[in-house]
Design a protein around this motif. Sequence first.
Motif, PDB file in Angstrom:
ATOM      1  N   ALA A 453      -3.386  -1.855   1.384  1.00 46.04           N
ATOM      2  CA  ALA A 453      -2.606  -1.784   0.215  1.00 46.04           C
ATOM      3  C   ALA A 453      -2.904  -0.711  -0.543  1.00 46.04           C
ATOM      4  N   ILE A 454      -4.174  -0.260  -0.181  1.00 50.51           N
ATOM      5  CA  ILE A 454      -4.715   0.994  -0.905  1.00 50.51           C
ATOM      6  C   ILE A 454      -3.937   2.320  -0.415  1.00 50.51           C
ATOM      7  N   TYR A 455      -3.983   2.798   0.899  1.00 43.03           N
ATOM      8  CA  TYR A 455      -3.592   3.953   1.497  1.00 43.03           C
ATOM      9  C   TYR A 455      -2.250   3.903   1.806  1.00 43.03           C
ATOM     10  N   PHE A 456      -1.533   2.909   1.979  1.00 40.96           N
ATOM     11  CA  PHE A 456      -0.067   3.160   2.195  1.00 40.96           C
ATOM     12  C   PHE A 456       0.688   3.464   1.427  1.00 40.96           C
ATOM     13  N   PRO A 457       0.511   2.880  -0.216  1.00 39.62           N
ATOM     14  CA  PRO A 457       1.157   3.483  -1.263  1.00 39.62           C
ATOM     15  C   PRO A 457       0.898   4.859  -1.732  1.00 39.62           C
ATOM     16  N   MET A 458      -0.026   5.438  -1.157  1.00 43.42           N
ATOM     17  CA  MET A 458      -0.418   6.873  -1.348  1.00 43.42           C
ATOM     18  C   MET A 458       0.305   7.875  -0.692  1.00 43.42           C
ATOM     19  N   HIS A 459       0.847   7.398   0.751  1.00 43.66           N
ATOM     20  CA  HIS A 459       2.036   8.263   1.199  1.00 43.66           C
ATOM     21  C   HIS A 459       3.069   8.360   0.293  1.00 43.66           C
ATOM     22  N   TYR A 460       3.664   7.349  -0.237  1.00 42.50           N
ATOM     23  CA  TYR A 460       4.652   7.375  -1.017  1.00 42.50           C
ATOM     24  C   TYR A 460       4.547   8.561  -2.142  1.00 42.50           C
ATOM     25  N   LEU A 461       3.258   8.362  -2.859  1.00 44.53           N
ATOM     26  CA  LEU A 461       2.740   9.122  -3.946  1.00 44.53           C
ATOM     27  C   LEU A 461       2.910  10.694  -3.571  1.00 44.53           C
ATOM     28  N   GLY A 462       2.455  11.018  -2.289  1.00 42.97           N
ATOM     29  CA  GLY A 462       2.608  12.084  -1.627  1.00 42.97           C
ATOM     30  C   GLY A 462       4.140  12.804  -1.581  1.00 42.97           C
ATOM     31  N   PHE A 463       4.791  11.883  -1.182  1.00 43.72           N
ATOM     32  CA  PHE A 463       6.366  12.460  -1.062  1.00 43.72           C
ATOM     33  C   PHE A 463       6.860  12.621  -2.421  1.00 43.72           C
ATOM     34  N   LEU A 464       6.500  11.957  -3.597  1.00 43.87           N
ATOM     35  CA  LEU A 464       6.722  12.424  -4.914  1.00 43.87           C
ATOM     36  C   LEU A 464       6.187  13.604  -5.265  1.00 43.87           C
ATOM     37  N   GLY A 465       5.239  14.155  -4.523  1.00 45.98           N
ATOM     38  CA  GLY A 465       4.642  15.393  -5.080  1.00 45.98           C
ATOM     39  C   GLY A 465       3.466  15.267  -5.865  1.00 45.98           C
ATOM     40  N   VAL A 466       2.840  13.992  -6.064  1.00 42.48           N
ATOM     41  CA  VAL A 466       1.600  13.855  -6.803  1.00 42.48           C
ATOM     42  C   VAL A 466       0.536  14.805  -6.216  1.00 42.48           C
ATOM     43  N   PRO A 467      -0.255  15.549  -7.001  1.00 45.54           N
ATOM     44  CA  PRO A 467      -1.150  16.489  -6.352  1.00 45.54           C
ATOM     45  C   PRO A 467      -2.579  15.548  -6.291  1.00 45.54           C
ATOM     46  N   ARG A 468      -3.187  16.103  -5.342  1.00 45.48           N
ATOM     47  CA  ARG A 468      -4.710  15.524  -5.573  1.00 45.48           C
ATOM     48  C   ARG A 468      -5.539  16.276  -6.166  1.00 45.48           C
ATOM     49  N   ARG A 469      -6.803  15.539  -6.241  1.00 42.85           N
ATOM     50  CA  ARG A 469      -7.899  15.953  -7.089  1.00 42.85           C
ATOM     51  C   ARG A 469      -7.681  16.458  -8.488  1.00 42.85           C
ATOM     52  N   TYR A 470      -6.700  15.761  -9.024  1.00 40.96           N
ATOM     53  CA  TYR A 470      -6.310  16.161 -10.459  1.00 40.96           C
ATOM     54  C   TYR A 470      -6.837  14.864 -11.406  1.00 40.96           C
ATOM     55  N   TYR A 471      -7.587  15.324 -12.399  1.00 39.44           N
ATOM     56  CA  TYR A 471      -8.110  14.417 -13.173  1.00 39.44           C
ATOM     57  C   TYR A 471      -7.212  13.467 -14.004  1.00 39.44           C
ATOM     58  N   ASN A 472      -5.992  14.111 -14.612  1.00 34.50           N
ATOM     59  CA  ASN A 472      -4.936  13.394 -14.993  1.00 34.50           C
ATOM     60  C   ASN A 472      -3.406  13.995 -14.764  1.00 34.50           C
ATOM     61  N   PHE A 473      -2.338  13.113 -14.983  1.00 34.92           N
ATOM     62  CA  PHE A 473      -1.217  13.741 -14.637  1.00 34.92           C
ATOM     63  C   PHE A 473      -0.189  13.782 -15.878  1.00 34.92           C
ATOM     64  N   GLU A 474      -1.025  13.801 -17.077  1.00 32.87           N
ATOM     65  CA  GLU A 474       0.079  13.726 -18.175  1.00 32.87           C
ATOM     66  C   GLU A 474       1.345  14.563 -18.346  1.00 32.87           C
ATOM     67  N   SER A 475       0.768  15.762 -17.926  1.00 32.99           N
ATOM     68  CA  SER A 475       1.742  17.027 -18.137  1.00 32.99           C
ATOM     69  C   SER A 475       2.655  17.418 -17.168  1.00 32.99           C
ATOM     70  N   PHE A 476       2.532  16.425 -16.284  1.00 33.10           N
ATOM     71  CA  PHE A 476       3.629  16.503 -14.837  1.00 33.10           C
ATOM     72  C   PHE A 476       4.772  15.890 -15.163  1.00 33.10           C
ATOM     73  N   GLU A 477       5.897  16.256 -15.575  1.00 30.68           N
ATOM     74  CA  GLU A 477       7.265  15.722 -15.668  1.00 30.68           C
ATOM     75  C   GLU A 477       8.006  15.045 -14.898  1.00 30.68           C
ATOM     76  N   PHE A 478       7.743  15.895 -13.445  1.00 22.41           N
ATOM     77  CA  PHE A 478       8.456  15.567 -12.489  1.00 22.41           C
ATOM     78  C   PHE A 478       7.947  14.179 -11.833  1.00 22.41           C
ATOM     79  N   ILE A 479       6.808  13.592 -12.254  1.00 16.12           N
ATOM     80  CA  ILE A 479       6.100  12.380 -11.759  1.00 16.12           C
ATOM     81  C   ILE A 479       6.755  11.497 -12.372  1.00 16.12           C
ATOM     82  N   PRO A 480       7.215  10.362 -11.844  1.00 12.51           N
ATOM     83  CA  PRO A 480       8.110   9.229 -12.383  1.00 12.51           C
ATOM     84  C   PRO A 480       6.934   8.222 -12.876  1.00 12.51           C
ATOM     85  N   PRO A 481       7.391   7.274 -14.000  1.00 13.91           N
ATOM     86  CA  PRO A 481       6.368   6.541 -14.597  1.00 13.91           C
ATOM     87  C   PRO A 481       5.740   5.789 -13.474  1.00 13.91           C
ATOM     88  N   SER A 482       6.843   5.075 -12.389  1.00 14.52           N
ATOM     89  CA  SER A 482       6.497   4.348 -11.314  1.00 14.52           C
ATOM     90  C   SER A 482       5.064   4.524 -10.536  1.00 14.52           C
TER      91      SER A 482
END
Length: 589
Positions: A453-482
């Motif tokens: 339940a922890i790591y399967f959804p992270m594959h989906y986050l990777g496909f969305l392009g969510v970068p790792r090692r970031y403190y927050n993602f407030e300025s990334f408009e391409f990342i959806p609220p989901s």
Amino acid sequence: MMAQTPYQESLHLHDPQSFWTKYVWSQDHKVIAIQYVITAVSVGLVALVLSGLMRLQLGFPGSFSFIDPTSYYQYVTMHGMIMIIYLLTALLLGGFGNYLIPLMVGARDMVFPFVNMMSYWVYLLSVLVLMASFFVPGGPTGAGWTLYPPQAILPGTPGSGAGIVLMLVSLIIFIVAFTMGGLNYVTTVLQARTRGMTLMRMPLSVWGIFTATIMALLAFPALFVGCVMLLLDRVVGSSFFMPAVTSMGQQLDYGGGSPVLFQHLFWFFGHPEVYIVALPAFGIISDLISTHARKNIFGYRVMVWAIVAIGVISFIVWAHHMYYSGMNLYLGFFFAVTTLIIAIPTAIKVYNWVLTLWHGNIHLSVPMLFAIAFVITFVIGGLTGLFLGNVAVDLQLGDTYFVVAHFHMVMGVSPILAIFGGIYHWFPKATGRMLNDTLGKLHFWVTFLGTYAIYFPMHYLGFLGVPRRYYNFESFEFIPPSAQTLQAIITVVALTVGVFQLVFVFNLAWSAFKGKRADGNPWRATTLEWQTPDTPPVHGNWGPRLPVVHRWAYDYSVPGADQDFLPQNLELVVATAGHEGQRAQGSEA
């Protein structure tokens, strides 16, 4: 008065004579192994807390004022380094290696007991130096667990003062500790096997630890010199890895160094390190599956050669971690191909595990549950690794949460499942008591299902392009609220799974003193460690006479035998039609 035998005289001279020599400054490999396990688990709990703090920020950004960007990157760095080096490597080689090798090969102890004792105390020193970095001005380093220069030692990076110095010194000390222990493991396997214990009769746990130790003895020197050179860059101003660089508007006194050189040194160690952790886990899982399926391991010789092949190939794939570094296209092709080739011997092992289970008398004990979960998890994590081994795909998915998911499935969850299975399996031998089965199954299901339940959804986050090692993602408009909703769900599950590890710790502590009494061989296993005269084994392991090995390690459910397991030290007496099959199978390896 009867004259003492040479063994009794030796026992009188070398047996521990006080509490301190028996439990603290002990030269008994079993006590040293337990010391390694306790220390590694303790520091691992620190890393578990750090991961929980990271998840709080990612799941609920800005809700916790004490988690600022500086502390977040320090948590990331310390969590990664502790888990990989100070927990997994130390526990699998220092813990399981120390405990199992002499017992499984029929030796009284390690070849160099004093050096073995020193290896633990130097390891403990490395842990204390690392933990001290939490209490120095500026705190521990926040350079990321890969410690890439020039960032690692430049002002502005968290912990670029005493923090990075203590990290590098701790790693140097750890490598010294491992070298002392590793030389013991290799020499004991090669020189101290009992009569009849040929290399091809050794259990696969010993083969995995033995091969991983040789790999570590070859790979750790690269990290050692990298740490020494980076430490000199930081302390005395040399320029091994530091190019001419301007920091905060000021030209620093560096010039001529190569940051990419550090990457080569780090990953020449770093990728074999994956298999330094994985190979002992492979061996442990092989023994668990064979024992709890009551069936001989399928393709023993092929399993051995697959372990050796993985060890060799792992040294020529390191630069697949460096596709972003401006690598020549032909070199990229070479490292992509070798990365895919290493999947072949790994797939052979999975194939043999599945065929061992096929038509086996499977007992779904807690160790077996963890073993099956390991096979499933390692296959899934390995398949995602095939994506990242391809240059074109890795350029898109690298440095996203897809990498976090893959790495944790292969390097985090899988070895931890093997460790849990091994502890549940060998705990009765180490303590003479059984772990609580109900608590064990509760611990298994929460851990196994929770990690998915922890790591399967992270594959989906990777496909969305969510970068790792970031403190927050407030300025990334391409990342959806989901994506943020998913991060919150992952955090809740991760904290739940983390808290449930305390159930395991409680089970260990309670069962060690109050658990159900175990006989010498509760799993009806064939390998030598279960055939010792005493449980737990006493100093010297075997009493006056060492065992003699008559067969390979996996004589389960042999046709015509009176029982469904034939211990390695059992000598066949009666000749029957089935007996000839037993003898042939026993000498096959």
